[in-house]
Enzyme design. Sequence first.
Site, PDB file in Angstrom:
ATOM      1  N   ASP A   1       1.205  -0.544  -0.222  1.00 46.74           N
ATOM      2  CA  ASP A   1      -0.694   0.109   0.271  1.00 46.74           C
ATOM      3  C   ASP A   1       0.873   0.941  -0.265  1.00 46.74           C
ATOM      4  O   ASP A   1       0.423   2.179  -0.224  1.00 46.74           O
ATOM      5  CB  ASP A   1      -1.504  -0.202   0.730  1.00 46.74           C
ATOM      6  N   SER A   2       2.411   0.920   0.104  1.00 45.94           N
ATOM      7  CA  SER A   2       2.857   2.174  -0.547  1.00 45.94           C
ATOM      8  C   SER A   2       2.928   3.047  -1.615  1.00 45.94           C
ATOM      9  O   SER A   2       3.333   3.945  -2.113  1.00 45.94           O
ATOM     10  CB  SER A   2       4.639   1.640  -0.089  1.00 45.94           C
TER      11      SER A   2
ATOM     12  N   LYS B   1      -0.723  -9.629   3.466  1.00 48.78           N
ATOM     13  CA  LYS B   1      -0.170  -9.140   4.639  1.00 48.78           C
ATOM     14  C   LYS B   1      -1.151  -7.578   4.814  1.00 48.78           C
ATOM     15  O   LYS B   1      -2.120  -7.483   4.016  1.00 48.78           O
ATOM     16  CB  LYS B   1       0.626  -8.095   3.956  1.00 48.78           C
TER      17      LYS B   1
ATOM     18  N   GLU C   1      -1.195  -5.646   8.709  1.00 48.06           N
ATOM     19  CA  GLU C   1       0.088  -5.080   9.799  1.00 48.06           C
ATOM     20  C   GLU C   1      -0.697  -4.703  11.530  1.00 48.06           C
ATOM     21  O   GLU C   1      -2.280  -4.830  11.688  1.00 48.06           O
ATOM     22  CB  GLU C   1      -0.372  -3.349   9.645  1.00 48.06           C
TER      23      GLU C   1
ATOM     24  N   GLU D   1       9.789  -4.273  10.129  1.00 51.55           N
ATOM     25  CA  GLU D   1       9.734  -2.704  10.019  1.00 51.55           C
ATOM     26  C   GLU D   1      10.256  -2.058  10.476  1.00 51.55           C
ATOM     27  O   GLU D   1       9.953  -1.699  11.929  1.00 51.55           O
ATOM     28  CB  GLU D   1       8.702  -2.439   9.030  1.00 51.55           C
TER      29      GLU D   1
HETATM   30  O1  KIV Z   1       3.819  -1.279   1.277  1.00 54.91           O
HETATM   31  C1  KIV Z   1       4.311  -1.210   1.328  1.00 54.91           C
HETATM   32  O2  KIV Z   1       5.946  -1.323   0.660  1.00 54.91           O
HETATM   33  C2  KIV Z   1       5.083  -2.145   2.526  1.00 54.91           C
HETATM   34  C3  KIV Z   1       6.638  -2.548   2.997  1.00 54.91           C
HETATM   35  C4  KIV Z   1       7.555  -1.397   3.352  1.00 54.91           C
HETATM   36  C5  KIV Z   1       6.592  -3.819   3.599  1.00 54.91           C
HETATM   37  O3  KIV Z   1       4.346  -3.075   3.251  1.00 54.91           O
END
Ligand code: KIV
Length: 263
Positions: A44-45, A112, A114, A181
Site C-alpha cells: 500500500d506504499s 499482508k 499490519e 519494519e
Molecule cells: O507497503 C509497503 O511497501 C510495505 C513494505 C514497506 C514492507 O508494506
Amino acid sequence: MRITLPALQKMAQSQQKFTALTCYDATFATVLESAGIDVLLIGDSLGNVLHGAETTLSVTLEDMIYHTRCVARGASNALIMTDMPFGSYQTSPEHAFANAAKMMAAGAHIVKIEGGQIMADTIQFLTQRGIPVCAHIGLTPQSIHQLGGYKLQGNTEKSAKHLLDDAKILEKAGASLVVLEVVPAKLAQTITQTLSIPTIGIGAGPHCSAQVLVLHDMLGLHHGKKPRFVKDFLTGSQSIQQAIANYVTAVKAGQFPSEEHEF
Ligand code: KIV
C-alpha cells in the site's frame, strides 16, 4: 516454476536468503522476477509512490485489487503478496475474509496485515479458511498517527519484548511470514531465531530470512531525505535490470543490508 510458501520456508530453514520488492504493474513484475526476485509485494506504499500521498491511509481496496491484477498478469514465477489496505480488515475477521478473498481472486497468493496480537484472531480466521497471511509488525505505516512518525520501534526493553511476544502469537495464529519494519537488528535477529516461519526485514538488519524494499526507493527515486535503511542500487548499475539483479545478489550474499543501513 512458481515460488510457493513451502519453498520460501525451505529456503529460510537452509539459511538461504530470499528476496522481495514492492511492485505495482505488469512490466515491472516481469522485470523483477526475471532478475530473480522471489516475492512481489503489491504494497500500500503505492499510496506514497504512485498517488503522491503523505501516508498509506487513503489507499482503497479497489486500488489494491487493480494493482494486484496488473502484477499478476506480468508475473509467472514469483509469489504475489498483496497488502490489505487501512480499514479493510480491522473491524472483524469476517470482514477481513470477505476483502482478502477479493485480493486472492485478483491474483494474490498471500495477503499482508499490519498489527500485533490484536490481529491474531483475524489471522487465524483467514488461515483456517485457506488464505495465507503475512503479518507485519514494528513500524506499521497505517498506524503512523498513533506512532507519531516514521521512527524506530522496539528500541526499549519493554517494546522489544512486546514485539517478540507479538511475533510468537502471530506465528501461533497461523501467519506464514512476518515483515519486521524499522526495528533494531539485534531484535530482528532474536525474532528470526525464535520463530520457525521466515522473517522479511526492511530496516531490520541483515539477520532476517529475507529483505524487502520499496522499488522506487532502491532505484533512487525517493522524495525528500533517503531513509537510513535504503540503498540506491541504480547508481553504478548499467540498467534497471542490472540494479535489481545487484540487489538480489547482495541480499543472497548477506552484503545488504550492511551496518550503515541498520539500527
Ligand atoms: O507497503 C509497503 O511497501 C510495505 C513494505 C514497506 C514492507 O508494506
